[in-house]
Write a protein that holds these residues in place. Structure first.
Motif, PDB file in Angstrom:
ATOM      1  N   VAL A 103       4.577  -4.361   8.331  1.00 33.84           N
ATOM      2  CA  VAL A 103       5.864  -5.004   8.613  1.00 33.84           C
ATOM      3  C   VAL A 103       7.001  -4.277   7.911  1.00 33.84           C
ATOM      4  N   GLN A 104       6.650  -3.403   6.979  1.00 35.22           N
ATOM      5  CA  GLN A 104       7.615  -2.512   6.337  1.00 35.22           C
ATOM      6  C   GLN A 104       6.871  -1.214   6.107  1.00 35.22           C
ATOM      7  N   SER A 105       7.370  -0.128   6.684  1.00 35.20           N
ATOM      8  CA  SER A 105       6.616   1.113   6.665  1.00 35.20           C
ATOM      9  C   SER A 105       7.532   2.303   6.459  1.00 35.20           C
ATOM     10  N   GLN A 106       6.980   3.328   5.827  1.00 28.49           N
ATOM     11  CA  GLN A 106       7.740   4.559   5.607  1.00 28.49           C
ATOM     12  C   GLN A 106       7.835   5.392   6.893  1.00 28.49           C
ATOM     13  N   ASP A 107       6.955   5.116   7.840  1.00 27.34           N
ATOM     14  CA  ASP A 107       7.051   5.797   9.134  1.00 27.34           C
ATOM     15  C   ASP A 107       7.659   4.822  10.143  1.00 27.34           C
ATOM     16  N   GLN A 108       7.559   5.115  11.390  1.00 23.97           N
ATOM     17  CA  GLN A 108       8.169   4.284  12.428  1.00 23.97           C
ATOM     18  C   GLN A 108       7.208   3.264  13.016  1.00 23.97           C
ATOM     19  N   GLY A 109       6.078   2.996  12.340  1.00 25.68           N
ATOM     20  CA  GLY A 109       5.036   2.159  12.918  1.00 25.68           C
ATOM     21  C   GLY A 109       5.090   0.683  12.591  1.00 25.68           C
ATOM     22  N   ALA A 110       6.109   0.238  11.838  1.00 28.24           N
ATOM     23  CA  ALA A 110       6.181  -1.173  11.449  1.00 28.24           C
ATOM     24  C   ALA A 110       6.607  -2.038  12.629  1.00 28.24           C
ATOM     25  N   VAL A 111       6.213  -3.308  12.569  1.00 27.35           N
ATOM     26  CA  VAL A 111       6.611  -4.260  13.600  1.00 27.35           C
ATOM     27  C   VAL A 111       7.650  -5.222  13.017  1.00 27.35           C
ATOM     28  N   ASP A 112       8.529  -5.701  13.867  1.00 23.77           N
ATOM     29  CA  ASP A 112       9.532  -6.673  13.451  1.00 23.77           C
ATOM     30  C   ASP A 112       8.948  -8.084  13.558  1.00 23.77           C
ATOM     31  N   GLN A 113       9.790  -9.102  13.349  1.00 24.97           N
ATOM     32  CA  GLN A 113       9.298 -10.481  13.373  1.00 24.97           C
ATOM     33  C   GLN A 113       8.689 -10.832  14.727  1.00 24.97           C
ATOM     34  N   GLU A 114       9.307 -10.395  15.793  1.00 22.28           N
ATOM     35  CA  GLU A 114       8.759 -10.659  17.131  1.00 22.28           C
ATOM     36  C   GLU A 114       7.393  -9.994  17.292  1.00 22.28           C
ATOM     37  N   GLY A 115       7.278  -8.753  16.796  1.00 16.04           N
ATOM     38  CA  GLY A 115       6.000  -8.048  16.851  1.00 16.04           C
ATOM     39  C   GLY A 115       4.935  -8.733  16.015  1.00 16.04           C
ATOM     40  N   TRP A 116       5.334  -9.269  14.852  1.00 15.95           N
ATOM     41  CA  TRP A 116       4.403 -10.012  13.996  1.00 15.95           C
ATOM     42  C   TRP A 116       3.899 -11.246  14.727  1.00 15.95           C
ATOM     43  N   ASN A 117       4.801 -11.963  15.387  1.00 17.03           N
ATOM     44  CA  ASN A 117       4.391 -13.147  16.152  1.00 17.03           C
ATOM     45  C   ASN A 117       3.416 -12.771  17.260  1.00 17.03           C
ATOM     46  N   THR A 118       3.681 -11.648  17.925  1.00 11.66           N
ATOM     47  CA  THR A 118       2.793 -11.162  18.984  1.00 11.66           C
ATOM     48  C   THR A 118       1.414 -10.835  18.408  1.00 11.66           C
ATOM     49  N   VAL A 151       0.839  -1.191   0.000  1.00 12.61           N
ATOM     50  CA  VAL A 151       0.000   0.000   0.000  1.00 12.61           C
ATOM     51  C   VAL A 151       0.878   1.246   0.000  1.00 12.61           C
ATOM     52  N   ALA A 152       0.661   2.122  -0.963  1.00 12.19           N
ATOM     53  CA  ALA A 152       1.348   3.420  -0.983  1.00 12.19           C
ATOM     54  C   ALA A 152       0.534   4.371  -0.117  1.00 12.19           C
ATOM     55  N   LYS A 153       1.159   4.898   0.925  1.00 10.72           N
ATOM     56  CA  LYS A 153       0.425   5.757   1.852  1.00 10.72           C
ATOM     57  C   LYS A 153       0.872   7.203   1.749  1.00 10.72           C
ATOM     58  N   PHE A 154      -0.084   8.085   1.872  1.00 14.69           N
ATOM     59  CA  PHE A 154       0.172   9.515   1.987  1.00 14.69           C
ATOM     60  C   PHE A 154       1.057  10.037   0.856  1.00 14.69           C
ATOM     61  N   ASN A 155       0.751   9.603  -0.372  1.00 17.57           N
ATOM     62  CA  ASN A 155       1.455  10.078  -1.565  1.00 17.57           C
ATOM     63  C   ASN A 155       2.954   9.815  -1.546  1.00 17.57           C
ATOM     64  N   LYS A 156       3.383   8.784  -0.845  1.00 16.03           N
ATOM     65  CA  LYS A 156       4.800   8.434  -0.814  1.00 16.03           C
ATOM     66  C   LYS A 156       5.112   7.497  -1.976  1.00 16.03           C
ATOM     67  N   VAL A 157       6.350   7.538  -2.420  1.00 15.89           N
ATOM     68  CA  VAL A 157       6.769   6.735  -3.565  1.00 15.89           C
ATOM     69  C   VAL A 157       6.849   5.258  -3.197  1.00 15.89           C
ATOM     70  N   ASP A 158       7.495   4.949  -2.089  1.00 17.46           N
ATOM     71  CA  ASP A 158       7.642   3.562  -1.661  1.00 17.46           C
ATOM     72  C   ASP A 158       6.386   3.115  -0.931  1.00 17.46           C
ATOM     73  N   GLU A 159       6.038   1.851  -1.108  1.00 12.96           N
ATOM     74  CA  GLU A 159       4.830   1.366  -0.457  1.00 12.96           C
ATOM     75  C   GLU A 159       5.150   0.650   0.848  1.00 12.96           C
ATOM     76  N   ASP A 160       4.148   0.622   1.700  1.00  9.86           N
ATOM     77  CA  ASP A 160       4.219  -0.126   2.946  1.00  9.86           C
ATOM     78  C   ASP A 160       3.795  -1.566   2.667  1.00  9.86           C
ATOM     79  N   GLN A 161       4.428  -2.502   3.368  1.00  8.50           N
ATOM     80  CA  GLN A 161       3.997  -3.896   3.327  1.00  8.50           C
ATOM     81  C   GLN A 161       3.136  -4.120   4.570  1.00  8.50           C
ATOM     82  N   VAL A 162       1.881  -4.448   4.358  1.00  6.87           N
ATOM     83  CA  VAL A 162       0.949  -4.636   5.463  1.00  6.87           C
ATOM     84  C   VAL A 162       0.502  -6.097   5.474  1.00  6.87           C
ATOM     85  N   ARG A 163       0.822  -6.784   6.560  1.00  5.43           N
ATOM     86  CA  ARG A 163       0.316  -8.138   6.763  1.00  5.43           C
ATOM     87  C   ARG A 163      -1.116  -7.996   7.265  1.00  5.43           C
TER      88      ARG A 163
END
Length: 178
Positions: free
Chosen positions: A142-157, A107-119
Motif C-alpha cells: 500500500v506504500q511502495s518505493q516502486d510503482q506497484g502499490a495499490v490505493d484504497q480502492e485497490g486495497w478494497n478490491t 519491509v525494506a526491499k532491494f537495499n532501499k532506505v525507505d521501507e514498503d508498507q505491505v498489507r
C-alpha cells in the motif's frame, strides 16, 4: 474484473481467482510446495503454500505463528496483526474452515532506505489428519518505493478477491498431502 475457478497443485485444490493473474512459475522457479500468482498491474502477489503443521493448539496462535514466520522471512522491520477471524466451510465438503488474519509489515526491499508498507491477508486451513497447514497469503503493498502499490480502492478490491479465493478454496484431492 472477471474471475474463474483456478486449479492449484495439478487440480488437487481449486479456488476462484481473477483470470488476469500471472502464474509465477511461467517466469521463475517455484518450489513444489507453493503456487504463486502475480497481479499484472501491481506488485500484489498471492502465495499458496503447503507447510508442515505447526504445533499450536489454538487457531489464533497458529495463524499468528505463520504471520510471524512471514515477517521473519521478509526481514520485516516491524509487523502488526489487525484482526484474526474464522470463515467456516458451509459447502459440506471436507475442506477445513479458514482461519484468517489481516496485518501489516514494514519491509525494506532491494537495499532501499525507505521501507514498503505491505498489507497482509492470510488464511490458514489446518488439515489435521495429514499434519499439514495450507497457508494462503495475499501480499498487498500500500506504500511502495516502486510503482506497484495499490490505493484504497485497490486495497478494497484485494480484500474482495481474498474473500472470494478463501471462501471458494476446495481441497479436491487430499492425496496431495502424503
Amino acid at each position: 474484473m472477471s474471475s474463474s475457478t483456478r486449479e492449484l497443485f495439478g487440480g488437487a485444490i481449486t479456488a476462484v481467482a481473477p483470470i488476469t493473474l500471472v502464474d509465477a512459475s511461467d517466469l521463475r522457479q517455484i518450489p513444489d510446495t507453493q503456487e504463486v500468482f502475480l497481479y499484472p498491474d501491481s506488485s500484489v502477489s498471492i502465495v499458496v503454500e503447503v507447510l508442515q503443521r505447526v504445533d499450536r493448539n489454538d487457531d489464533d496462535s497458529a495463524i499468528r505463528f505463520h504471520f510471524d514466520s512471514l515477517a521473519h522471512d521478509n526481514e520485516a522491520i516491524s509487523s502488526a496483526v489487525d484482526a484474526v477471524g474464522v470463515i467456516p466451510n458451509t459447502r459440506g465438503d471436507k475442506t477445513p474452515k479458514a482461519i484468517t488474519l489481516t496485518g501489516v509489515q514494514s519491509v525494506a526491499k532491494f537495499n532501499k532506505v525507505d521501507e514498503d508498507q505491505v498489507r497482509v491477508l492470510m488464511a490458514l486451513f489446518r488439515v489435521e489428519d495429514k499434519r499439514v497447514d495450507l497457508v494462503v497469503t495475499f501480499n498487498v503493498p500500500v506504500q511502495s518505493q516502486d510503482q506497484g502499490a495499490v490505493d484504497q480502492e485497490g486495497w478494497n478490491t484485494m480484500q474482495n478477491h481474498f474473500d472470494a479465493f478463501v471462501r471458494s478454496l476446495c481441497i479436491v484431492d487430499f492425496g496431495l498431502f502424503v
